[in-house]
Scaffold this active site. Structure first.
Site, PDB file in Angstrom:
ATOM      1  CG  HIS A 338       8.901  10.154 -23.054  1.00  0.00           C
ATOM      2  ND1 HIS A 338       7.583   9.895 -22.783  1.00  0.00           N
ATOM      3  CD2 HIS A 338       8.985  11.491 -23.236  1.00  0.00           C
ATOM      4  CE1 HIS A 338       6.896  11.014 -22.773  1.00  0.00           C
ATOM      5  NE2 HIS A 338       7.719  12.010 -23.050  1.00  0.00           N
ATOM      6  CD  GLU A 363      -4.777   7.573   1.262  1.00  0.00           C
ATOM      7  OE1 GLU A 363      -5.975   7.438   0.995  1.00  0.00           O
ATOM      8  OE2 GLU A 363      -4.172   8.662   1.264  1.00  0.00           O
TER       9      GLU A 363
HETATM   10  C1  FAD Z   1       5.165   6.861   1.426  1.00  0.00           C
HETATM   11  C2  FAD Z   1       4.199   6.272   2.374  1.00  0.00           C
HETATM   12  C3  FAD Z   1       3.229   7.069   2.958  1.00  0.00           C
HETATM   13  C4  FAD Z   1       2.340   6.533   3.898  1.00  0.00           C
HETATM   14  N1  FAD Z   1       1.466   7.368   4.554  1.00  0.00           N
HETATM   15  C5  FAD Z   1       0.774   6.886   5.616  1.00  0.00           C
HETATM   16  C6  FAD Z   1       0.030   7.770   6.463  1.00  0.00           C
HETATM   17  O1  FAD Z   1      -0.028   8.985   6.241  1.00  0.00           O
HETATM   18  N2  FAD Z   1      -0.613   7.253   7.527  1.00  0.00           N
HETATM   19  C7  FAD Z   1      -0.596   5.910   7.824  1.00  0.00           C
HETATM   20  O2  FAD Z   1      -1.205   5.513   8.809  1.00  0.00           O
HETATM   21  N3  FAD Z   1       0.103   5.040   7.035  1.00  0.00           N
HETATM   22  C8  FAD Z   1       0.803   5.504   5.962  1.00  0.00           C
HETATM   23  N4  FAD Z   1       1.547   4.652   5.176  1.00  0.00           N
HETATM   24  C9  FAD Z   1       1.528   3.222   5.471  1.00  0.00           C
HETATM   25  C10 FAD Z   1       0.837   2.390   4.399  1.00  0.00           C
HETATM   26  O3  FAD Z   1      -0.542   2.582   4.417  1.00  0.00           O
HETATM   27  C11 FAD Z   1       1.272   0.937   4.607  1.00  0.00           C
HETATM   28  O4  FAD Z   1       2.645   0.849   4.224  1.00  0.00           O
HETATM   29  C12 FAD Z   1       0.422  -0.053   3.830  1.00  0.00           C
HETATM   30  O5  FAD Z   1      -0.878  -0.102   4.340  1.00  0.00           O
HETATM   31  C13 FAD Z   1       1.030  -1.469   3.837  1.00  0.00           C
HETATM   32  O6  FAD Z   1       1.422  -1.868   5.114  1.00  0.00           O
HETATM   33  P1  FAD Z   1       2.903  -2.459   5.319  1.00  0.00           P
HETATM   34  O7  FAD Z   1       3.857  -1.502   4.735  1.00  0.00           O
HETATM   35  O8  FAD Z   1       3.064  -2.791   6.746  1.00  0.00           O
HETATM   36  O9  FAD Z   1       2.921  -3.767   4.437  1.00  0.00           O
HETATM   37  P2  FAD Z   1       2.422  -5.227   4.888  1.00  0.00           P
HETATM   38  O10 FAD Z   1       1.079  -5.135   5.483  1.00  0.00           O
HETATM   39  O11 FAD Z   1       3.499  -5.878   5.664  1.00  0.00           O
HETATM   40  O12 FAD Z   1       2.289  -5.944   3.467  1.00  0.00           O
HETATM   41  C14 FAD Z   1       3.396  -6.523   2.781  1.00  0.00           C
HETATM   42  C15 FAD Z   1       2.832  -7.278   1.572  1.00  0.00           C
HETATM   43  O13 FAD Z   1       1.956  -8.327   2.000  1.00  0.00           O
HETATM   44  C16 FAD Z   1       0.678  -8.172   1.400  1.00  0.00           C
HETATM   45  N5  FAD Z   1      -0.364  -8.617   2.342  1.00  0.00           N
HETATM   46  C17 FAD Z   1      -0.443  -8.368   3.676  1.00  0.00           C
HETATM   47  N6  FAD Z   1      -1.558  -8.920   4.174  1.00  0.00           N
HETATM   48  C18 FAD Z   1      -2.206  -9.522   3.138  1.00  0.00           C
HETATM   49  C19 FAD Z   1      -3.417 -10.247   3.006  1.00  0.00           C
HETATM   50  N7  FAD Z   1      -4.237 -10.458   4.048  1.00  0.00           N
HETATM   51  N8  FAD Z   1      -3.777 -10.702   1.785  1.00  0.00           N
HETATM   52  C20 FAD Z   1      -2.976 -10.478   0.696  1.00  0.00           C
HETATM   53  N9  FAD Z   1      -1.809  -9.798   0.771  1.00  0.00           N
HETATM   54  C21 FAD Z   1      -1.435  -9.308   1.964  1.00  0.00           C
HETATM   55  C22 FAD Z   1       0.550  -6.685   1.097  1.00  0.00           C
HETATM   56  O14 FAD Z   1      -0.411  -6.424   0.094  1.00  0.00           O
HETATM   57  C23 FAD Z   1       1.982  -6.368   0.657  1.00  0.00           C
HETATM   58  O15 FAD Z   1       2.135  -6.783  -0.685  1.00  0.00           O
HETATM   59  C24 FAD Z   1       2.403   5.154   4.210  1.00  0.00           C
HETATM   60  C25 FAD Z   1       3.367   4.342   3.588  1.00  0.00           C
HETATM   61  C26 FAD Z   1       4.263   4.885   2.722  1.00  0.00           C
HETATM   62  C27 FAD Z   1       5.334   3.994   2.135  1.00  0.00           C
END
Ligand code: FAD
Length: 382
Positions: A338, A363
C-alpha cells in the site's frame, strides 16, 4: 481427513460473513476512535449465537466441532481485531475451561448464560511475576470451611472490564510447584473481587485489558475446576485447545489483508501501469497468498485432530507459532504494497499491522511455542 463443511455450518458461515461485512466493518473506524464495541454489534452477535460458539447445544450453544468453529472464526477474524478479541477470548480461553473440565453442576450453572452472551467469560493466569513462567504464580488460595480465600493480582486480562465469569489459577500448595496450582471459577460479584487499572495498549482498541485484584476473595469450594492441584495442567489444556481457534482468526485477518492488497495493487497506477504489474509487488502478493494457504490447511488439519480427540500438544504449538508469524508477515507486506496509505490511520492496514503484533505474545509467546515444540521433538526422538 475431510474438511468439507456440512450444510448447517456453511449456512452459519454465510450468515456470519454477511454480519461481519455489513455491520461490523461499517463501525470498524468508530471502534478504533472510541475504543468501544457498539452495544448494537454485541447484541447482534448474541442473536447470531456467536457467544455460544464453543458451547455444546445442550447448554444453549451452537454445538459445533472445531472444524466448524474455525470456519466461523475465519469470518470473525476478517474485521476489527478488537471485536474479534471480544468474541475470541470469551469463546476461547474464557469458556473452554468450563466446557472441557467443568462438572455437570458447573456447566448447568454457567454455560447457558455464557452461550447467550448474558455473562462474558475471561481467563486469568498471568501475573506480574508469572508470564511465560506460569508456574511462578503468587496468587494464593487458602481453604477455609466451604470456601477458598484468594489473594493476589492478575494483569493483562482480556475482557476484564466486560467479564462476569473468570477462570482463575491460584496456588493452593506452594510446596508442590506446578502441582500445587488450582483453577477456580470466579464470579465478578464474589466478595473481594475487584477489577483494577485499565491497561492502554498499542492496538486491539475496543478490547479492554485490565488488572484483576483478589483481596480475601471468597470462592465456594464447589467452584474448583476439576480438582485441587490440576490448575496448571488445566491452564495448559485450555491454551492448547484455544490455539486452532486463534489460528483461524489470524487466518481471517490475513485473508482480509490479502484481499485489500490485491484490490489496491490492481487499482494503484505508478509508472503508467497498475502496481500489480511490477514484479516486486506481485511477488509480495504471491508470498502472502502462499503463507495464507499453508495456514489454512494447517489450521483445519489441527481442528480435525481436535475433533478426532488426537494428541495436539506439538501441533497446537506449531500452529500458534505459524499462525502468528504468518499474520505478522502478511501485515508487514500489506503495508509495503500500500505504500504511504498503508501507514495512514484513515485506512485499515496500519490498524491490522498493530493488531497483528500481539498474536506473537499472548496465549504463549512465539519463543515459548518453540520451546514446547522442541520439548516434544526431544521426547519423540528419545
Ligand atoms: C493484550 C494482551 C492480552 C492478554 N490477555 C491475557 C488474558 O486474557 N489472560 C492471561 O492470563 N494473560 C493474558 N495476557 C498475558 C500474556 O499471555 C503474556 O503477556 C505472555 O504470556 C508473555 O508473558 P510476559 O508478558 O510476562 O512476558 P515474559 O514472560 O516476561 O517474556 C519476555 C520475553 O522473554 C521471552 N522468554 C521468557 N521465557 C523464555 C524462555 N524460557 N525461553 C525463551 N524465551 C523466553 C518471551 O518469549 C518474551 O520474548 C495478555 C497480554 C496482552 C499484552
Amino acid at each position: 481427513m475431510n474438511f468439507e463443511l456440512d450444510e448447517d455450518i456453511q449456512f452459519l458461515k454465510r450468515n456470519v460473513r454477511d454480519f461481519i461485512q455489513n455491520e461490523v466493518e461499517k463501525v470498524a473506524m468508530q471502534i478504533e476512535e472510541e475504543n468501544e464495541i457498539p452495544g448494537r454489534i454485541v447484541e447482534m452477535s448474541k442473536e447470531l449465537g456467536l457467544f455460544g460458539l464453543s458451547i455444546p447445544e445442550e447448554y444453549g450453544g451452537l454445538g459445533i466441532g472445531m472444524v466448524g468453529k474455525c470456519a466461523l472464526y475465519e469470518e470473525i477474524g476478517a474485521t476489527h481485531n478488537g471485536y474479534t478479541t471480544l468474541i475470541g477470548a470469551h469463546t476461547g480461553i474464557g469458556t473452554i475451561g468450563i466446557v472441557d473440565m467443568g462438572n455437570e453442576q458447573q456447566k448447568k450453572k454457567y454455560l447457558p448464560d455464557m452461550a447467550a452472551g448474558h455473562r462474558i467469560g475471561a481467563f486469568a493466569l498471568t501475573e506480574p511475576a508469572a508470564g511465560s513462567n506460569a508456574t511462578n504464580l503468587k496468587t494464593t488460595a487458602v481453604k477455609k470451611g466451604n470456601k477458598y480465600i484468594l489473594n493476589g493480582t492478575k494483569h493483562y486480562i482480556t475482557n476484564a472490564t466486560e467479564a462476569d465469569i473468570f477462570t482463575v489459577m491460584a496456588v493452593t500448595d506452594p510446596s508442590k510447584g506446578a502441582k500445587g496450582i488450582t483453577s477456580f471459577i470466579v464470579e465478578k460479584d464474589f466478595p473481594g473481587f475487584h477489577v483494577g487499572a485499565f491497561e492502554p495498549k498499542m492496538g486491539l482498541r475496543g478490547s479492554h485489558s485490565a488488572e484483576i485484584i483478589l483481596e480475601d476473595c471468597e470462592v465456594p469450594t464447589e467452584n474448583v475446576l476439576s480438582e485441587e492441584g490440576q490448575g496448571y495442567v488445566n491452564a495448559l489444556k485450555i491454551l492448547a485447545n484455544g490455539r486452532a481457534g486463534l489460528a483461524a482468526r489470524n487466518l481471517g485477518s490475513s485473508q482480509k489483508l490479502l484481499d485489500l492488497s490485491v484490490n489496491y495493487a490492481k487499482e494503484r497506477i505508478q509508472f503508467n501501469v497498475p502496481i500489480i504489474e511490477h514484479q516486486a509487488v506481485a511477488h509480495m502478493l504471491s508470498e502472502m497468498a502462499v503463507d495464507i494457504e499453508a495456514l489454512r490447511s494447517f489450521t483445519y488439519r489441527v481442528a480435525w485432530m481436535v475433533d478426532e480427540r488426537k494428541k495436539i500438544i506439538k501441533e497446537a504449538a506449531m500452529l500458534k507459532l505459524f499462525g502468528s508469524e504468518v499474520y505478522n508477515r502478511v501485515a508487514d507486506k500489506a503495508v509495503q504494497v500500500h505504500g504511504g496509505i498503508g501507514y495512514i490511520s484513515d485506512y485499515p492496514i496500519e490498524r491490522f499491522y498493530r493488531d497483528a503484533r500481539i498474536t506473537r505474545i499472548y496465549e504463549g509467546t512465539s519463543e515459548i511455542q518453540k520451546n514446547i515444540i522442541a520439548g516434544q521433538l526431544n521426547k519423540e526422538y528419545s
